[in-house]
Design a protein around this motif. Structure first.
Motif, mmCIF file in Angstrom:
data_model
loop_
_atom_site.group_PDB
_atom_site.id
_atom_site.type_symbol
_atom_site.label_atom_id
_atom_site.label_comp_id
_atom_site.label_asym_id
_atom_site.label_seq_id
_atom_site.Cartn_x
_atom_site.Cartn_y
_atom_site.Cartn_z
ATOM 1 N N GLU A 1 33.699 -16.273 27.568
ATOM 2 C CA GLU A 1 32.444 -16.228 28.323
ATOM 3 C C GLU A 1 32.526 -15.203 29.453
ATOM 4 O O GLU A 1 33.539 -15.075 30.136
ATOM 5 C CB GLU A 1 32.088 -17.613 28.880
ATOM 6 C CG GLU A 1 32.858 -18.041 30.122
ATOM 7 C CD GLU A 1 34.242 -18.584 29.821
ATOM 8 O OE1 GLU A 1 34.976 -18.872 30.779
ATOM 9 O OE2 GLU A 1 34.584 -18.710 28.633
ATOM 10 N N LEU A 2 31.440 -14.449 29.634
ATOM 11 C CA LEU A 2 31.333 -13.505 30.745
ATOM 12 C C LEU A 2 30.320 -14.005 31.766
ATOM 13 O O LEU A 2 30.686 -14.548 32.794
ATOM 14 C CB LEU A 2 30.929 -12.115 30.227
ATOM 15 C CG LEU A 2 32.057 -11.175 29.807
ATOM 16 C CD1 LEU A 2 31.492 -9.871 29.263
ATOM 17 C CD2 LEU A 2 32.999 -10.891 30.977
ATOM 18 N N GLU B 1 23.760 -24.434 27.914
ATOM 19 C CA GLU B 1 24.610 -25.353 27.166
ATOM 20 C C GLU B 1 25.738 -24.605 26.457
ATOM 21 O O GLU B 1 26.893 -25.050 26.447
ATOM 22 C CB GLU B 1 23.776 -26.119 26.144
ATOM 23 C CG GLU B 1 22.771 -27.097 26.758
ATOM 24 C CD GLU B 1 21.927 -27.771 25.699
ATOM 25 O OE1 GLU B 1 22.245 -27.612 24.495
ATOM 26 O OE2 GLU B 1 20.961 -28.461 26.064
ATOM 27 N N LEU B 2 25.414 -23.475 25.858
ATOM 28 C CA LEU B 2 26.426 -22.709 25.140
ATOM 29 C C LEU B 2 27.455 -22.112 26.096
ATOM 30 O O LEU B 2 28.651 -22.053 25.780
ATOM 31 C CB LEU B 2 25.761 -21.607 24.318
ATOM 32 C CG LEU B 2 24.852 -22.081 23.176
ATOM 33 C CD1 LEU B 2 24.160 -20.897 22.521
ATOM 34 C CD2 LEU B 2 25.646 -22.886 22.152
ATOM 35 N N HIS B 3 26.995 -21.676 27.260
ATOM 36 C CA HIS B 3 27.913 -21.145 28.271
ATOM 37 C C HIS B 3 28.913 -22.211 28.688
ATOM 38 O O HIS B 3 30.129 -21.958 28.790
ATOM 39 C CB HIS B 3 27.109 -20.647 29.464
ATOM 40 C CG HIS B 3 27.920 -19.871 30.449
ATOM 41 N ND1 HIS B 3 27.713 -19.926 31.801
ATOM 42 C CD2 HIS B 3 28.962 -19.007 30.282
ATOM 43 C CE1 HIS B 3 28.567 -19.150 32.430
ATOM 44 N NE2 HIS B 3 29.343 -18.576 31.529
ATOM 45 N N ALA B 4 28.418 -23.427 28.906
ATOM 46 C CA ALA B 4 29.298 -24.531 29.278
ATOM 47 C C ALA B 4 30.237 -24.899 28.130
ATOM 48 O O ALA B 4 31.417 -25.225 28.353
ATOM 49 C CB ALA B 4 28.460 -25.736 29.696
ATOM 50 N N LEU C 1 34.703 -10.165 23.746
ATOM 51 C CA LEU C 1 35.463 -10.404 22.526
ATOM 52 C C LEU C 1 36.629 -9.427 22.493
ATOM 53 O O LEU C 1 36.476 -8.262 22.121
ATOM 54 C CB LEU C 1 34.562 -10.234 21.305
ATOM 55 C CG LEU C 1 33.262 -11.083 21.335
ATOM 56 C CD1 LEU C 1 32.400 -10.772 20.118
ATOM 57 C CD2 LEU C 1 33.576 -12.559 21.435
ATOM 58 N N ALA C 2 37.788 -9.892 22.927
ATOM 59 C CA ALA C 2 38.976 -9.043 23.045
ATOM 60 C C ALA C 2 40.179 -9.822 22.535
ATOM 61 O O ALA C 2 40.344 -11.009 22.841
ATOM 62 C CB ALA C 2 39.199 -8.620 24.499
#
Length: 240
Positions: free
Chosen positions: A139-140, A113-116, A8-9
């Motif tokens: 996403e990391l 699912e959230l990563h995608a 979060l940047a």
């Protein structure tokens, strides 16, 4: 269990836990409700769909403060969309030049699912407010092994290069971690009204969650030890 990490940047962030009337404050680190809201938006979950929100809200949350940023204040003016009349002057607070690593622990299929979804979001992510877009991909990594604390200890330092320069004489840095408490930590935990129950526009609801503060030591990729200069070395050379 798996852990999804987020970076979060951005130029500005604002994570309000208690924003009322004309004064809209920000916490010093991202809130769980704010991060879950961002994930729900990326996945296309509508505001009133509490059934789809529930498994996201059940994820265990933590955040690492990689670059604390600076708190800034803005005086905000607005006009009514229908009448055109001026609205009350409001104060809005932001974090400028801050960087955080947020982590969510839960079932692997849901986090996959959230990563995608973060890579192809239905609604664009923002850092607490719509006026605060991220400056880098959110996403990391999706970690298949290790718990929340372990992952926040292992994830590389995400601070900006200009910020890391002031620590170039240190091999590692100590970073603050705020995370939901384990079962055996409940007595030592603080409580925050930051557990989302509903994001319905007509009646947002939150309940209490726990939080403990700890720290981790992270290797410094910008570490550089300059040669020690002793002015008396020149005198020793002359006497020799």
């Amino acid at each position: 269990m798996s852990v999804l990490t987020l970076r979060l940047a951005g130029p500005l962030q604002s994570w309000g836990a208690s924003a009322r009337f004309a004064r809209r404050t920000t916490e010093s680190a991202p809130t769980k409700s704010g991060v879950i809201g961002m994930l729900a938006a990326a996945a296309g979950i509508e505001r009133g769909d509490d059934d789809r929100l529930e498994p996201l809200a059940a994820l265990r949350f933590g955040v690492r403060i990689d670059q604390p940023g600076t708190r800034v204040r803005d005086f905000h003016t607005a006009h009514h969309g229908v009448t055109g009349k001026s609205m009350p002057l409001s104060e809005r607070f932001y974090l400028a030049d801050a960087v955080f690593v947020a982590a969510l622990e839960g079932d692997h299929p849901l986090l996959t699912e959230l990563h995608a979804a973060l890579r192809t979001p239905v609604y664009a992510p923002f850092l607490g407010r719509r006026s605060c877009p991220p400056s880098l991909p959110v996403e990391l990594h999706l970690h298949d092994h290790g718990g929340l604390q372990d992952v926040l200890r292992e994830e590389p330092w995400q601070a900006s290069p200009w910020y890391r320069k002031q620590y170039r004489g240190q091999d590692d840095v100590e970073l603050t971690v705020l995370r939901e408490a384990d079962e055996h930590e409940q007595n030592a935990a603080d409580t925050l009204r930051d557990q989302p129950l509903s994001f319905a526009a007509e009646h947002r609801r939150h309940t209490l969650r726990t939080q403990v503060t700890s720290s981790v030591r992270i290797p410094n990729p910008s570490a550089r030890h300059l040669p020690r200069h002793d002015p008396f070395d020149a005198l020793d050379e002359e006497s020799a």
